[in-house]
Write an enzyme that holds these catalytic residues in place. Structure first.
Site, PDB file in Angstrom:
ATOM      1  CE  LYS A  74      -4.022   1.986   0.393  1.00  0.00           C
ATOM      2  NZ  LYS A  74      -3.763   2.618  -0.925  1.00  0.00           N
ATOM      3  CD  GLN A  95       3.098   4.790   2.188  1.00  0.00           C
ATOM      4  OE1 GLN A  95       3.640   5.642   1.505  1.00  0.00           O
ATOM      5  NE2 GLN A  95       2.004   5.014   2.876  1.00  0.00           N
ATOM      6  CE  LYS A  98       4.113   7.808   5.780  1.00  0.00           C
ATOM      7  NZ  LYS A  98       3.942   8.838   4.733  1.00  0.00           N
ATOM      8  CE  LYS A 110       4.651   7.426  -2.482  1.00  0.00           C
ATOM      9  NZ  LYS A 110       3.845   7.988  -1.387  1.00  0.00           N
ATOM     10  N   GLY A 149      -2.880   8.084  -4.433  1.00  0.00           N
ATOM     11  CA  GLY A 149      -2.235   9.245  -5.049  1.00  0.00           C
ATOM     12  C   GLY A 149      -1.005   9.689  -4.270  1.00  0.00           C
ATOM     13  CG  ASP A 150       3.198  10.972  -3.232  1.00  0.00           C
ATOM     14  OD1 ASP A 150       3.050  10.963  -1.995  1.00  0.00           O
ATOM     15  OD2 ASP A 150       4.211  11.473  -3.771  1.00  0.00           O
ATOM     16  CB  THR A 193      -2.537  13.579   4.062  1.00  0.00           C
ATOM     17  OG1 THR A 193      -2.825  12.371   3.353  1.00  0.00           O
ATOM     18  CG2 THR A 193      -1.088  13.601   4.457  1.00  0.00           C
ATOM     19  CG  ASN A 227      -4.493  15.970  -0.924  1.00  0.00           C
ATOM     20  OD1 ASN A 227      -3.993  15.424   0.046  1.00  0.00           O
ATOM     21  ND2 ASN A 227      -5.783  15.888  -1.193  1.00  0.00           N
ATOM     22  CB  SER A 381      -5.725   4.688   1.864  1.00  0.00           C
ATOM     23  OG  SER A 381      -5.621   5.743   0.947  1.00  0.00           O
TER      24      SER A 381
HETATM   25  P1  NDP Z   1       0.434  17.693  -4.606  1.00  0.00           P
HETATM   26  O1  NDP Z   1       0.951  17.308  -5.936  1.00  0.00           O
HETATM   27  O2  NDP Z   1      -1.019  17.855  -4.403  1.00  0.00           O
HETATM   28  O3  NDP Z   1       1.143  19.048  -4.117  1.00  0.00           O
HETATM   29  C1  NDP Z   1       2.537  19.145  -4.054  1.00  0.00           C
HETATM   30  C2  NDP Z   1       2.894  20.568  -3.669  1.00  0.00           C
HETATM   31  O4  NDP Z   1       4.295  20.655  -3.436  1.00  0.00           O
HETATM   32  C3  NDP Z   1       2.587  21.583  -4.762  1.00  0.00           C
HETATM   33  O5  NDP Z   1       2.320  22.827  -4.146  1.00  0.00           O
HETATM   34  C4  NDP Z   1       3.893  21.633  -5.538  1.00  0.00           C
HETATM   35  O6  NDP Z   1       4.094  22.833  -6.254  1.00  0.00           O
HETATM   36  C5  NDP Z   1       4.892  21.533  -4.408  1.00  0.00           C
HETATM   37  N1  NDP Z   1       6.140  20.925  -4.850  1.00  0.00           N
HETATM   38  C6  NDP Z   1       6.291  19.741  -5.523  1.00  0.00           C
HETATM   39  N2  NDP Z   1       7.594  19.526  -5.787  1.00  0.00           N
HETATM   40  C7  NDP Z   1       8.251  20.589  -5.271  1.00  0.00           C
HETATM   41  C8  NDP Z   1       9.624  20.946  -5.206  1.00  0.00           C
HETATM   42  N3  NDP Z   1      10.578  20.167  -5.739  1.00  0.00           N
HETATM   43  N4  NDP Z   1       9.937  22.129  -4.597  1.00  0.00           N
HETATM   44  C9  NDP Z   1       8.993  22.928  -4.067  1.00  0.00           C
HETATM   45  N5  NDP Z   1       7.687  22.636  -4.096  1.00  0.00           N
HETATM   46  C10 NDP Z   1       7.330  21.488  -4.684  1.00  0.00           C
HETATM   47  O7  NDP Z   1       1.036  16.604  -3.589  1.00  0.00           O
HETATM   48  P2  NDP Z   1       0.560  16.216  -2.121  1.00  0.00           P
HETATM   49  O8  NDP Z   1       0.031  17.410  -1.431  1.00  0.00           O
HETATM   50  O9  NDP Z   1      -0.254  14.997  -2.227  1.00  0.00           O
HETATM   51  O10 NDP Z   1       1.947  15.774  -1.459  1.00  0.00           O
HETATM   52  C11 NDP Z   1       2.792  16.695  -0.766  1.00  0.00           C
HETATM   53  C12 NDP Z   1       3.732  15.914   0.142  1.00  0.00           C
HETATM   54  O11 NDP Z   1       2.949  15.163   1.080  1.00  0.00           O
HETATM   55  C13 NDP Z   1       4.625  14.893  -0.567  1.00  0.00           C
HETATM   56  O12 NDP Z   1       5.864  14.821   0.119  1.00  0.00           O
HETATM   57  C14 NDP Z   1       3.863  13.591  -0.380  1.00  0.00           C
HETATM   58  O13 NDP Z   1       4.702  12.458  -0.458  1.00  0.00           O
HETATM   59  C15 NDP Z   1       3.336  13.793   1.027  1.00  0.00           C
HETATM   60  N6  NDP Z   1       2.205  12.964   1.380  1.00  0.00           N
HETATM   61  C16 NDP Z   1       1.047  12.979   0.637  1.00  0.00           C
HETATM   62  C17 NDP Z   1      -0.023  12.188   0.999  1.00  0.00           C
HETATM   63  C18 NDP Z   1      -1.337  12.262   0.308  1.00  0.00           C
HETATM   64  O14 NDP Z   1      -2.299  11.653   0.809  1.00  0.00           O
HETATM   65  N7  NDP Z   1      -1.473  12.982  -0.786  1.00  0.00           N
HETATM   66  C19 NDP Z   1       0.080  11.246   2.139  1.00  0.00           C
HETATM   67  C20 NDP Z   1       1.293  11.383   2.916  1.00  0.00           C
HETATM   68  C21 NDP Z   1       2.310  12.197   2.508  1.00  0.00           C
HETATM   69  P3  NDP Z   1       3.517  23.021  -7.774  1.00  0.00           P
HETATM   70  O15 NDP Z   1       2.045  23.256  -7.621  1.00  0.00           O
HETATM   71  O16 NDP Z   1       4.258  24.186  -8.300  1.00  0.00           O
HETATM   72  O17 NDP Z   1       3.816  21.738  -8.499  1.00  0.00           O
END
Ligand code: NDP
Length: 454
Positions: A74, A95, A98, A110, A149-150, A193, A227, A381
């Protein structure tokens, strides 16, 4: 092969374990490390599709099926140009542990695709998702591997991926989580999250202040605007806190008086169309009514003032040692990671020192590591999988209540394990060590019982 991100994640776990009494108390656990660090299976595959210009494109797809001792693999799918095996191995390794802290039956995995979706049409994104699933569908299933998703994979992409799986396999099953509400999704999954991160942070505040303080009146700096960041920000506002920043890959926005929930709603709808914060701030009326400062090419951390709480929610290694020192200097007391591996090892060392050398719980800096603080997403999830198996939908109140319970249980487990096994644990327990030790024991015990380690 050089795998710096994976090495960093592995070393964080090993250093927590080595710096504890676990191996002295139970030497058998040492045998687990070389086994658990190797994925059970890595699938790499070619993904090719026709872009909107009629040209053929190709990209590398992956699924790392890391560990299934505690349940089906997962973990999310990341579609981003930075995706490579080192990043997916770090995320998959993280993961495993976690997922064990959720208390639900889930292994760790992943996957992803090395692609930049920005600027591509909906139609092309659909073709990419179908092309990706053409191969991935051979390797996943509701009892085998259940991706979510991620970064770069939100509700739209999950929809296309699920539709592709259903048509290739002629099977409607709970093979992905984060699904739409009218086709098998769980209420509160999109929020989980971010909400869970805030619930975990609330547990940290309760512990440090003996229940006397909450988010009410606290100033909170958040990075990211996807997200996790959006729902963390909305929950902070709901609980009476002030969100002083958000960011994206191009820059950050700062608001001394607080980013509003209306502004977050605009960011949410604009981000689906890949707009940058710079564009959003100049185009949407909520930002002309309530001005924010946009800073190009910067993270928010050193541009915010009088902050109590920091929630990194963008990507890995987004808080440096110097930025961590700036937090401590200005009195940040709580740091909890929405992003995976948001803090560099140097930053974690700064936070952990500020905790272990503090005079008391109220003076300490409390650092909530990602494998605990951001597990709300995968926890819901897991609840989505349970609902799919039963063919029923729970109310949002029930899911939210479960999410809160899971986050608080996880916090308590981190504290208990830190107290039991870490050398500096009794007065001001380390959450990072507690999370690593508690989860390592759970995964290891399952591996011993099933003969993975002997
Ligand atoms: P999204 O794609 O929805 O959002 C990612 C955000 O981070 C965007 O604002 C993006 O900017 C920014 N970003 C991405 N890459 C970079 C970078 N290299 N430098 C600066 N900013 C960056 O992803 P999520 O919100 O889902 O995920 C965010 C984090 O949370 C990740 O580390 C993910 O692994 C972690 N996470 C997510 C979960 C989930 O349920 N979605 C669960 C647990 C952890 P831009 O819009 O410009 O691309």
């Amino acid at each position: 092969m050089s795998e710096p991100e994976f090495q960093q994640a592995y070393e964080e776990v090993v250093s927590s374990l080595e710096d504890s009494t676990l191996f002295e108390q139970h030497p058998k656990y040492r045998k687990v490390l070389p086994i658990v660090s190797v994925p059970e299976r890595i699938i790499q595959f070619r993904v090719t599709w026709e872009n909107d210009k009629g040209e053929q494109e190709v990209a590398q797809g992956y699924r790392v099926q890391y560990n299934s001792a505690k349940g089906p693999y997962k973990g999310g799918l990341r579609f981003h140009p930075s995706v490579n095996l080192s990043i997916l191995k770090f995320l998959g390794f993280e993961q495993i542990f976690k997922n064990s802290l959720t208390g639900l039956d889930m292994g760790g995995g992943k996957g992803g695709l090395c692609v930049d979706l920005k600027g591509r049409s909906n139609n092309e994104i659909r073709r990419i998702c179908y092309a990706f699933m053409r191969e991935l569908s051979r390797h996943i299933g509701q009892d085998t591997d259940v991706p979510a998703g991620d970064i770069g994979v939100g509700g739209r992409e999950i929809g296309y991926l699920f539709g592709a799986y259903r048509s290739y396999k002629n099977s409607w099953e709970g093979v992905l989580t984060g699904k739409g509400l009218n086709w098998g999704g769980s209420l509160i999954r999109p929020e989980a999250t971010g909400y869970g991160l805030v619930y975990y942070t609330q547990a940290m505040i309760d512990y440090a202040t003996n229940g006397k303080e909450s988010f009410e009146g606290k100033r909170v700096t958040i990075s990211g605007s996807g997200n996790v960041a959006q729902y963390a920000a909305l929950k902070v506002i709901e609980l009476g806190g002030t969100v002083v920043s958000l960011s994206d890959s191009k820059g950050c926005i700062i608001s001394e008086t607080g980013i509003t929930s209306e502004q977050i709603a605009d960011i949410s709808s604009a981000k689906v169309n890949f707009k940058s914060l710079e564009q959003i701030v100049s185009e949407y009326s909520t930002f002309s009514e309530n001005k924010v400062q946009y800073i190009a090419g910067a993270r928010p951390w050193t541009h915010v003032q009088k902050v109590d709480i920091a929630l990194p929610c963008a990507t890995q290694n987004e808080v440096s040692g110097e930025e961590a020192k700036a937090f401590v200097a200005q009195g940040v007391k709580f740091v909890a990671e929405g992003s995976n591996m948001g803090s560099t090892p140097e930053a974690i060392a700064v936070f952990e020192t500020a905790r272990s050398t503090a005079a008391g719980p109220k003076d300490a800096v409390w650092y909530g590591p990602p494998k605990a603080a951001n597990l709300g997403g995968v926890a819901v999830s897991g609840l989505e999988m349970a609902q799919n198996s039963q063919r029923i939908t729970w109310t949002s109140e029930r899911v939210d209540q479960e999410l809160k319970r899971i986050m608080i249980n996880c916090f308590n487990e981190c504290i208990d394990s830190a107290k039991k096994y870490t050398k500096d644990g009794n007065a001001l327990p380390s959450l990072v060590k507690g999370a690593n030790i508690a989860s390592f024991i759970k995964v290891s015990d399952a591996m011993f019982d099933q003969g993975d380690v002997f």
